[in-house]
Design a protein around this motif. Sequence first.
Motif, PDB file in Angstrom:
ATOM      1  N   ALA A   1      81.121  34.799 -19.782  1.00  0.00           N
ATOM      2  CA  ALA A   1      81.442  34.685 -18.357  1.00  0.00           C
ATOM      3  C   ALA A   1      82.517  35.702 -18.007  1.00  0.00           C
ATOM      4  N   ARG A   2      82.622  36.017 -16.716  1.00  0.00           N
ATOM      5  CA  ARG A   2      83.771  36.763 -16.226  1.00  0.00           C
ATOM      6  C   ARG A   2      84.924  35.780 -16.108  1.00  0.00           C
ATOM      7  N   THR A   3      86.061  36.122 -16.670  1.00  0.00           N
ATOM      8  CA  THR A   3      87.177  35.185 -16.752  1.00  0.00           C
ATOM      9  C   THR A   3      87.542  34.604 -15.387  1.00  0.00           C
ATOM     10  N   ASP A   4      87.648  35.456 -14.379  1.00  0.00           N
ATOM     11  CA  ASP A   4      88.074  34.982 -13.062  1.00  0.00           C
ATOM     12  C   ASP A   4      86.998  34.163 -12.350  1.00  0.00           C
ATOM     13  N   ASN A   5      85.767  34.153 -12.897  1.00  0.00           N
ATOM     14  CA  ASN A   5      84.690  33.371 -12.297  1.00  0.00           C
ATOM     15  C   ASN A   5      84.522  32.004 -12.934  1.00  0.00           C
ATOM     16  N   VAL A   6      85.234  31.735 -14.012  1.00  0.00           N
ATOM     17  CA  VAL A   6      85.162  30.419 -14.642  1.00  0.00           C
ATOM     18  C   VAL A   6      85.716  29.394 -13.649  1.00  0.00           C
ATOM     19  N   SER A   7      84.954  28.348 -13.398  1.00  0.00           N
ATOM     20  CA  SER A   7      85.279  27.406 -12.320  1.00  0.00           C
ATOM     21  C   SER A   7      86.696  26.849 -12.412  1.00  0.00           C
ATOM     22  N   SER A   8      87.087  26.414 -13.621  1.00  0.00           N
ATOM     23  CA  SER A   8      88.403  25.786 -13.770  1.00  0.00           C
ATOM     24  C   SER A   8      89.549  26.774 -13.674  1.00  0.00           C
ATOM     25  N   ILE A   9      89.261  28.056 -13.887  1.00  0.00           N
ATOM     26  CA  ILE A   9      90.285  29.085 -13.707  1.00  0.00           C
ATOM     27  C   ILE A   9      90.383  29.465 -12.235  1.00  0.00           C
ATOM     28  N   ALA A  10      89.233  29.693 -11.621  1.00  0.00           N
ATOM     29  CA  ALA A  10      89.217  30.059 -10.200  1.00  0.00           C
ATOM     30  C   ALA A  10      89.753  28.935  -9.322  1.00  0.00           C
ATOM     31  N   GLY A  11      89.516  27.681  -9.737  1.00  0.00           N
ATOM     32  CA  GLY A  11      89.910  26.539  -8.913  1.00  0.00           C
ATOM     33  C   GLY A  11      91.289  25.992  -9.197  1.00  0.00           C
ATOM     34  N   ALA A  12      92.004  26.574 -10.168  1.00  0.00           N
ATOM     35  CA  ALA A  12      93.331  26.066 -10.502  1.00  0.00           C
ATOM     36  C   ALA A  12      94.321  26.331  -9.366  1.00  0.00           C
ATOM     37  N   ARG A  13      95.082  25.314  -9.010  1.00  0.00           N
ATOM     38  CA  ARG A  13      96.056  25.429  -7.911  1.00  0.00           C
ATOM     39  C   ARG A  13      97.467  25.160  -8.418  1.00  0.00           C
ATOM     40  N   GLN A  14      98.389  25.988  -7.983  1.00  0.00           N
ATOM     41  CA  GLN A  14      99.790  25.866  -8.359  1.00  0.00           C
ATOM     42  C   GLN A  14     100.570  25.257  -7.202  1.00  0.00           C
ATOM     43  N   ALA A  15     101.470  24.339  -7.501  1.00  0.00           N
ATOM     44  CA  ALA A  15     102.264  23.720  -6.432  1.00  0.00           C
ATOM     45  C   ALA A  15     103.535  23.107  -7.011  1.00  0.00           C
ATOM     46  N   GLU A  16     104.513  22.921  -6.137  1.00  0.00           N
ATOM     47  CA  GLU A  16     105.767  22.280  -6.530  1.00  0.00           C
ATOM     48  C   GLU A  16     105.657  20.774  -6.328  1.00  0.00           C
ATOM     49  N   VAL A  17     106.160  20.017  -7.277  1.00  0.00           N
ATOM     50  CA  VAL A  17     106.117  18.555  -7.183  1.00  0.00           C
ATOM     51  C   VAL A  17     107.108  18.081  -6.121  1.00  0.00           C
ATOM     52  N   HIS A  18     106.554  17.418  -5.102  1.00  0.00           N
ATOM     53  CA  HIS A  18     107.395  16.833  -4.044  1.00  0.00           C
ATOM     54  C   HIS A  18     107.581  15.333  -4.232  1.00  0.00           C
TER      55      HIS A  18
END
Length: 337
Positions: free
Chosen positions: A263-280
Motif C-alpha cells: 500500500a501507499r503509506t499515506d493511503n492506509v486507512s488508519s494512518i490517513a484517518g488518525a487525528r491529533q488533539a489536546e485532551v480537554h
Amino acid sequence: MSFVIRAAAKKDLQPLYEMAKLTGGGFTNLPPDRPSLTAKLEKSDAAYARMEGELADELFVLVLENVETGEVRGTSQLFTQVGQSWPFYSYRMTTLTQHSRELERTVRAELLSLTTDLEGASEVGGLFLHPNERAGGLGLLLARSRYLFIAMHRARFGDRILAELRGIIDERGGSPFWDAIGGKFFGMSFQEADYFNAIHGNQFIADLMPKHPVYIAMLEESARKVIGLPHPSGRAAMRMLENEGFHYDGYVDIFDGGPTMVARTDNVSSIAGARQAEVHDDQLDKGEKSLIATGNLRNFRCCYGAREFRGDGIAVDARAADILQIGKGDIVWSIPR
C-alpha cells in the motif's frame, strides 16, 4: 481486563522467547532464538533512542501488556526501510505471452521472477498474539496501533508499506512451495532454511538461488495451488490489511509462497484517518469507541477507549486516561475502533 500497547524493552526478552516457541514455524520475524531476539530488542532500543526524524534502517518492537498483571501477551514490529542491510527478495508473478502464426495459437505462461522491487519500503510484521488472548479485539489493537505509531512518527517511515503473510505449511511443518523451488537448490528442508533466514538473513538466497524466472507450469501441483495464498491462521490478517487499503500485487515470499500485501503509506486507512488533539476532559462517560495513543517513541502507549471531539480538543474516558497516563493538556492521536 485491560491491555496497553507499549514500546518493547530488554526486560521483555523472556516473554517474547516464550511466544516465539508457540508460532509453529514460518514466522521469520519472531524466531525462537534468544540471541536473535536479543539483537532485535537492541536494535529496537537504539531506534527508540534516536531523536532525529529522518528515514533510516530501523526496527521498532511493540508489545501488548496486561495492565492488571503486567504480563506480555502479544507483540508486533515495524521495519522502517527494508532491503538496506541485505537485499529484500520477493518473487513477482508475471505473464509472458507468445504467439505462433503457423499454429495460430497464443500461449500465456505465468512466471515467478526474483526481484528486489520492494526495497526501501517500510514493513509491518512480526504480529503474534498469545493463543489464550485471541478474543476481545486484541489482534486488531496490536495491528492498528502500528499505524497510529507511523502516523505519529511519519518522517521515520517510507512512502510505501508492505506486509508479508505466512504461506501454506503442511501437517509436517514443511512448505510445498519451498520443496518445489528452493529445496531443489539448497539441500535444506523448509524448516532449516526458514530458521537460517530468521537468524542470519536471506543473503544466502542471493548467493545460491538461480536468477532466471521459474515457469509455474513446471512446478508440482501442490506448489502451484498455494502460490499467493495465506496460511489459514493468516486469513483474518489478510482481511484486516485489505480493509486498511493494502492489496496483493503478485509479490510472494521466496520461502513459502505466501502473499506480500502492499500500500501507499499515506493511503492506509488508519494512518490517513488518525487525528491529533489536546485532551480537554479525561472523565468522559460515553463516547465513540476508539484506539487512543500518546507519547513519543519510547513513551508510546496505545489502548482502546472512548473519545468525543469538542471544538479543537478531545474528551477521553477515565479508564483510557489512566492506562495511557495522560490528563488535561496532553496530546493524543486516535482512530475509530
